[in-house]
Design an enzyme around this catalytic site. Structure first.
Site, PDB file in Angstrom:
ATOM      1  CG  ASP A   9     -48.426 -42.483 -21.367  1.00  0.00           C
ATOM      2  OD1 ASP A   9     -49.309 -42.769 -22.202  1.00  0.00           O
ATOM      3  OD2 ASP A   9     -47.363 -41.918 -21.673  1.00  0.00           O
ATOM      4  CG  ASP A 174     -44.011 -39.376 -21.485  1.00  0.00           C
ATOM      5  OD1 ASP A 174     -45.151 -39.880 -21.541  1.00  0.00           O
ATOM      6  OD2 ASP A 174     -43.297 -39.212 -22.489  1.00  0.00           O
TER       7      ASP A 174
END
Length: 206
Positions: A9, A174
């Site tokens: 990410d 996350d």
């Protein structure tokens, strides 16, 4: 099957996110109701449409200008969006680059928009004149694929383009929702706390 590919990410993993700074910048340029649109993980309204690639940056600028009753420029919009970027710590980038040099394929899979992708593809990215391509083999952005995480379709799109199976990949994000989708599909996953040093935990998985 052994791990060949690591999928990262962007916000909260590659760069440190600052949700509050982004809101402050949008308010600064005249978007007084910015908190209604902005979320650390998933944007709403025209912000979400931009990140899903449903509208262009110019359409975003026009519609945001109309919404706040003030003519905004593309530069002002870019300035506000880049408020999300608090810092690009060098340590994770060093690890990503080293893993790439060791033969792992390194990919980026991010919900983001064209203002941020332009920054990432420029020499501004790491503060040393290097773009994301110095660190990643390929970039997959929601605004270009027109699908947003945690929709499984964006993961499947990436896997098809790369000729991969999930069992070959580690996915680092996350967001609990994004990690849950990846895990369901069969990825090995790592969910660091945004802004923390995740590199020891990743290396332990390899």
């Amino acid at each position: 099957m052994s791990i060949t590919t690591i999928v990262f990410d962007m916000g909260g993993v590659v760069f440190t996110l600052d949700h509050r700074q982004a809101i402050r910048r949008f308010v600064e340029i005249g978007v007084s109701n910015a908190p209604e649109y902005i979320n650390p993980y998933h944007q709403e309204g025209i912000f979400g449409e931009l990140e899903q690639g449903l509208i262009t940056t110019e359409e975003f600028r026009e519609r945001l200008s109309a919404a706040c009753g003030k003519e905004l420029t593309l530069d002002e919009c870019a300035y506000a969006w880049k408020g999300f970027i608090a810092d690009v710590p060098p340590a994770p980038l060093v690890t990503i680059r080293r893993l790439r040099e060791q033969g792992y394929r390194t990919l980026l899979l991010s919900n983001t928009n064209a203002f941020i992708t332009a920054w990432g593809r420029s020499g501004e990215f790491d503060g040393r004149g290097r773009s994301m391509y110095h660190y990643f083999d390929e970039l997959y952005f929601s605004c270009e694929v027109r699908i947003m995480k945690p929709d499984p379709a964006i993961f499947l799109h990436m896997l098809e383009k790369e000729g991969l199976t999930p069992s070959e990949c580690i996915f680092v994000d996350d967001s609990a929702a994004n990690v849950a989708t990846a895990r369901t599909l069969g990825f090995t996953t790592l969910q660091p706390v945004s802004g923390t040093d995740w590199t020891p935990d990743l290396l332990a998985l390899l």
